[in-house]
Design a protein around this motif. Structure first.
Motif, short mmCIF file in Angstrom:
data_model
loop_
_atom_site.label_atom_id
_atom_site.label_comp_id
_atom_site.label_asym_id
_atom_site.label_seq_id
_atom_site.Cartn_x
_atom_site.Cartn_y
_atom_site.Cartn_z
N TYR A 84 0.80 -1.22 0.00
CA TYR A 84 0.00 0.00 0.00
C TYR A 84 0.84 1.28 0.00
O TYR A 84 0.62 2.18 -0.81
N LEU A 107 -5.64 -7.20 -1.42
CA LEU A 107 -4.89 -7.21 -0.16
C LEU A 107 -4.42 -8.61 0.19
O LEU A 107 -3.23 -8.83 0.45
N ASN A 166 0.80 -4.42 8.92
CA ASN A 166 0.00 -4.37 7.70
C ASN A 166 -1.21 -3.46 7.89
O ASN A 166 -1.58 -2.71 6.99
N LEU A 167 -1.81 -3.53 9.09
CA LEU A 167 -2.92 -2.64 9.40
C LEU A 167 -2.44 -1.20 9.60
O LEU A 167 -3.03 -0.26 9.07
N LEU A 170 -1.68 0.97 6.56
CA LEU A 170 -2.82 1.49 5.80
C LEU A 170 -3.25 2.88 6.29
O LEU A 170 -4.11 3.51 5.68
N SER A 248 -7.36 -5.02 8.54
CA SER A 248 -6.71 -4.38 7.39
C SER A 248 -7.66 -4.33 6.20
O SER A 248 -7.71 -3.33 5.47
N ARG A 251 -10.16 -1.61 6.78
CA ARG A 251 -9.55 -0.29 6.58
C ARG A 251 -9.36 0.03 5.10
O ARG A 251 -9.68 1.14 4.64
#
Length: 258
Positions: A84, A107, A166-167, A170, A248, A251
């Motif tokens: 991302y 994703l 990873n979250l 974002l 994730s 989001r």
């Protein structure tokens, strides 16, 4: 289309930096086994006093476990930046998401193959470490099962931190902030070990907390118990990582790409 995309991402998941980090980890681990036992006895006394280690094998292993975690973690960070943050910063994320794919498919198609590569490399190195020590340092003080499981625990720790990042990534708009968050996550993981090194009195009345937090020393202190704890750790990491990946996904669906 989604199945074709998933296969394409899986085929290209193993990249040059994975190979370089793997070779670097192997070379560094071999160098540790060859060089550390030849160090002055004061080095051993330092590790014995600070990390409560009993022999050179444990001194080698505490360095091996840290190297394993370090390599896997930063390998994953490099991969996650490509999902991302870099496309967003360089302006081509909208092109990637213009494919006939849902954002979920994009994703998971990116992240899951990356995690699979890290898991395979972590398991490979976990099997390599006891074999390397047996050949180079002897098996007298080697607990093979404990070492293998400890390597798996290092891998699991790296994976759940990467699922968290990873979250977090974002929410980042630039690579600088994403890398800063990665450094902070890594620092927090090893902070209890630094506190234990310089202020062991903090844990004097909290031995359970010390065993839980002081990584990677705790992998050696609890080596006999790790095999029985592994199923629970797998369950915790599996559930935690799944929840973070779902977060994730939630989001990404709500981000305005324009």
């Amino acid at each position: 289309m989604s199945l074709t995309y998933a296969k394409q991402e899986l085929r290209s998941a193993f990249r040059l930096h994975h190979l370089l980090i793997l070779l670097g980890a192997v070379a560094g681990s071999i160098a540790t086994s060859l060089l550390l036992p030849g160090m002055p006895e004061t080095i051993f006394r330092f590790f014995k006093k600070v990390f409560l280690l009993q022999n050179w094998t444990e001194v080698i292993l505490i360095n091996d476990f840290m190297g394993l975690f370090y390599g896997l973690f930063w390998m994953g960070v490099i991969d996650l930046l490509r999902v991302y943050v870099l496309p967003k910063e360089e302006g081509y994320l909208s092109l990637l998401l213009a494919k006939p794919l849902s954002r979920n498919q994009y994703l998971f198609g990116k992240v899951l193959p990356m995690f699979a590569v890290i898991l395979v490399i972590g398991l490979t190195l976990s099997l390599f470490l006891p074999a390397k020590i047996a050949v180079l340092n002897g098996a007298a003080d080697l607990h093979v099962t404990g070492v293998i499981v400890a390597g798996i625990v290092c891998t699991l720790l790296a994976l759940i931190l990467l699922a968290l990042l990873n979250l977090v990534f974002l929410f980042a708009q630039e690579t600088y902030y994403a890398v800063l968050w990665a450094f902070l996550s890594f620092a927090l993981a090893i902070l209890p070990s630094g506190v234990f090194m310089y202020r062991p009195d903090v844990y004097q009345t909290q031995p359970t907390l010390r065993t839980l937090l002081v990584f990677p020393g705790n992998l050696l202190w609890a080596s006999n118990d790790l095999p029985s704890l592994l199923p629970y750790l797998l369950l915790i990491v599996g559930c935690g990582s799944t929840l973070l990946l779902l977060g994730s996904s939630w989001r990404l669906k709500r981000i305005d790409i324009q």
